[in-house]
Design a protein around this motif. Structure first.
Motif, PDB file in Angstrom:
ATOM      1  N   SER A 132      11.370  16.520  -6.959  1.00  0.00           N
ATOM      2  CA  SER A 132      11.308  17.970  -6.895  1.00  0.00           C
ATOM      3  C   SER A 132       9.890  18.500  -7.094  1.00  0.00           C
ATOM      4  O   SER A 132       9.457  19.421  -6.397  1.00  0.00           O
ATOM      5  CB  SER A 132      12.231  18.578  -7.955  1.00  0.00           C
ATOM      6  OG  SER A 132      12.098  19.974  -8.004  1.00  0.00           O
ATOM      7  N   ARG A 133       9.163  17.905  -8.029  1.00  0.00           N
ATOM      8  CA  ARG A 133       7.824  18.435  -8.301  1.00  0.00           C
ATOM      9  C   ARG A 133       6.740  17.747  -7.477  1.00  0.00           C
ATOM     10  O   ARG A 133       5.613  18.242  -7.390  1.00  0.00           O
ATOM     11  CB  ARG A 133       7.502  18.343  -9.781  1.00  0.00           C
ATOM     12  CG  ARG A 133       7.244  16.953 -10.315  1.00  0.00           C
ATOM     13  CD  ARG A 133       7.118  16.970 -11.817  1.00  0.00           C
ATOM     14  NE  ARG A 133       6.845  15.639 -12.355  1.00  0.00           N
ATOM     15  CZ  ARG A 133       6.893  15.340 -13.643  1.00  0.00           C
ATOM     16  NH1 ARG A 133       7.226  16.275 -14.525  1.00  0.00           N
ATOM     17  NH2 ARG A 133       6.616  14.129 -14.060  1.00  0.00           N
ATOM     18  N   GLY A 134       7.077  16.576  -6.880  1.00  0.00           N
ATOM     19  CA  GLY A 134       6.122  15.906  -6.002  1.00  0.00           C
ATOM     20  C   GLY A 134       5.291  14.856  -6.714  1.00  0.00           C
ATOM     21  O   GLY A 134       4.833  15.073  -7.837  1.00  0.00           O
ATOM     22  N   ARG A 303       7.580  29.504  -6.117  1.00  0.00           N
ATOM     23  CA  ARG A 303       8.687  28.641  -5.699  1.00  0.00           C
ATOM     24  C   ARG A 303       9.903  28.986  -6.552  1.00  0.00           C
ATOM     25  O   ARG A 303       9.789  29.253  -7.753  1.00  0.00           O
ATOM     26  CB  ARG A 303       8.329  27.160  -5.864  1.00  0.00           C
ATOM     27  CG  ARG A 303       9.423  26.196  -5.388  1.00  0.00           C
ATOM     28  CD  ARG A 303       8.952  24.739  -5.508  1.00  0.00           C
ATOM     29  NE  ARG A 303       9.996  23.801  -5.122  1.00  0.00           N
ATOM     30  CZ  ARG A 303      10.239  23.415  -3.883  1.00  0.00           C
ATOM     31  NH1 ARG A 303       9.512  23.909  -2.879  1.00  0.00           N
ATOM     32  NH2 ARG A 303      11.200  22.554  -3.610  1.00  0.00           N
ATOM     33  N   GLY A 307      14.820  26.183  -4.023  1.00  0.00           N
ATOM     34  CA  GLY A 307      13.961  25.442  -3.110  1.00  0.00           C
ATOM     35  C   GLY A 307      13.146  26.300  -2.168  1.00  0.00           C
ATOM     36  O   GLY A 307      12.229  25.795  -1.515  1.00  0.00           O
ATOM     37  N   THR A 330       7.264  17.457   2.066  1.00  0.00           N
ATOM     38  CA  THR A 330       7.671  18.783   1.595  1.00  0.00           C
ATOM     39  C   THR A 330       6.720  19.253   0.513  1.00  0.00           C
ATOM     40  O   THR A 330       6.495  18.538  -0.478  1.00  0.00           O
ATOM     41  CB  THR A 330       9.106  18.746   1.024  1.00  0.00           C
ATOM     42  OG1 THR A 330      10.002  18.314   2.047  1.00  0.00           O
ATOM     43  CG2 THR A 330       9.522  20.105   0.511  1.00  0.00           C
ATOM     44  N   THR A 332       5.844  20.983  -2.708  1.00  0.00           N
ATOM     45  CA  THR A 332       6.659  21.318  -3.894  1.00  0.00           C
ATOM     46  C   THR A 332       5.970  22.294  -4.831  1.00  0.00           C
ATOM     47  O   THR A 332       6.622  22.969  -5.612  1.00  0.00           O
ATOM     48  CB  THR A 332       6.998  20.044  -4.679  1.00  0.00           C
ATOM     49  OG1 THR A 332       5.785  19.379  -5.075  1.00  0.00           O
ATOM     50  CG2 THR A 332       7.842  19.100  -3.828  1.00  0.00           C
ATOM     51  N   TYR A 352       3.123  17.493  -3.244  1.00  0.00           N
ATOM     52  CA  TYR A 352       4.185  17.318  -2.236  1.00  0.00           C
ATOM     53  C   TYR A 352       4.908  16.006  -2.442  1.00  0.00           C
ATOM     54  O   TYR A 352       4.473  15.126  -3.189  1.00  0.00           O
ATOM     55  CB  TYR A 352       3.587  17.413  -0.818  1.00  0.00           C
ATOM     56  CG  TYR A 352       2.523  16.397  -0.508  1.00  0.00           C
ATOM     57  CD1 TYR A 352       2.833  15.171   0.080  1.00  0.00           C
ATOM     58  CD2 TYR A 352       1.174  16.664  -0.774  1.00  0.00           C
ATOM     59  CE1 TYR A 352       1.859  14.238   0.390  1.00  0.00           C
ATOM     60  CE2 TYR A 352       0.188  15.747  -0.465  1.00  0.00           C
ATOM     61  CZ  TYR A 352       0.543  14.523   0.119  1.00  0.00           C
ATOM     62  OH  TYR A 352      -0.431  13.605   0.416  1.00  0.00           O
TER      63      TYR A 352
END
Length: 353
Positions: A132-134, A303, A307, A330, A332, A352
């Motif tokens: 989620s946080r990359g 953010r 999402g 993606t 993040t 990401y």
């Protein structure tokens, strides 16, 4: 006449003898025995008593022998009974111990299974958090020394996965990095915060847990056991009131030019002076913010928990975001430095997965 006399005497003698025989004849046979007993009464009584004593002694010996047999049998029975009791107690204790061992084994198995489930859940939560946080990043810091130090502290993507929070100070001449294990590193902190850390002898690795800094030296810092923030900022009284509220926990804070935004752990968000577009997004998004950043010239990144995200980024930062997305990754989070004179020179970091 002499003959007559002889006959008389003879007759007398015969009569006398006859009388004696007659007397004896008249006595019964038992009387003869009685007469004999009477003759030695003491001897006969002693013999009878002795016989009785011998009989009693014999009987007592027989009884003693019987008693000895009974005692032996009783001892054997008692030994057998005690052995049976001990055996039963031992068997019971063994059964109880076996049951306890089985119960302990079952409990241990359940505990191991639960621990494995918890560990799996924790690993999955960690994986999702990292996702989620990359775990990958690209960045630009305007100060070369700060940029080199930051690269050394963060390392490559595998090492960056445990980075919990990143913030850039000023126009890109300082940074703060914290990790999941509680360690933290920094360089170029806002001067008021740096001076206070030195004064209170808390200027060492891991002391700072979370930091946010503004373009004019504003700061908010969470340390082990205390929270500090500067008073010189726009609408400082309201800011003080919000961070003083013990019923809420601060999740994120960002400072911009004469602006700030506070996101609490319960999703409540408060702000002052932030870009109107950012206000509209916060007000109309069905979810709540999880990451916020304010940069120069009304640039920002936000953010949400669902999402979704919204942003207005410096040109170079926006280009890198486009490149990351084009490669199938993606974005993040985006970290912006609050200082800088234009949208080209501002420092930034794109995270990401």
């Amino acid at each position: 006449g002499g003959g007559g006399d002889r006959e008389f005497k003879g007759a007398g003698e015969g009569q006398g003898g006859h009388h004696q025989h007659l007397a004896l004849a008249l006595l019964p046979q038992s009387s003869t025995a009685a007469a004999a007993v009477v003759l030695e009464p003491a001897d006969d009584e002693e013999g009878a008593m002795r016989r009785q004593l011998r009989e009693m002694d014999a009987a007592m010996c027989a009884m003693m022998e019987s008693r000895a047999v009974l005692v032996t049998h009783l001892n054997a029975v008692e030994v057998a009974s005690r052995a049976a009791v001990v055996a039963q107690a031992t068997a019971t204790a063994a059964a109880v111990a076996a049951k306890a061992r089985k119960k302990a084994a079952v409990a241990e198995a359940h505990a191991r299974a639960e621990a494995m489930v918890r560990q799996h859940e924790a690993d999955e939560a960690t994986r999702q958090m990292v996702q989620s946080r990359g775990s990958a990043y690209c960045f630009y810091l305007d100060d070369d020394d700060a940029s080199s130090d930051f690269s050394k502290r963060c390392g490559t993507a595998p090492n960056f996965a445990s980075v919990k929070h990143v913030v850039f100070f000023g126009g890109g001449d300082g940074f703060f990095v914290s990790r999941d294990d509680g360690n933290s590193h920094w360089a170029g902190l806002p001067s008021l915060l740096a001076d206070r850390l030195v004064t209170e002898q808390r200027n060492h690795v891991g002391e700072l847990l979370y930091v946010a800094g503004g373009p004019h030296g504003e700061y908010y810092a969470e340390l082990k056991g205390s929270t500090w923030w500067s008073a010189d900022m726009v609408d400082s009284e309201r800011f003080d009131s919000l961070v003083h509220d013990q019923s809420r926990i601060v999740s994120r804070i960002a400072f911009g030019h004469d602006s700030w935004v506070i996101v609490f752990a319960d999703g409540v968000t408060s702000w002052c002076g932030i870009p109107e577009r950012m206000v509209n997004e916060i007000s109309h998004n069905a979810s709540h913010p999880t990451e916020v950043s304010l940069g120069a010239n009304e640039t920002f990144y936000i953010r949400f928990a669902n999402g979704s995200s919204d942003y207005s980024l410096p040109i170079a930062c926006a280009d890198h975001c486009d490149e990351v997305v084009a490669r199938g990754f993606t974005v993040t989070n985006v970290i912006l430095s609050p200082g800088g004179n234009n949208i080209w020179e501002s420092s930034w970091l794109v995270r990401y997965s």
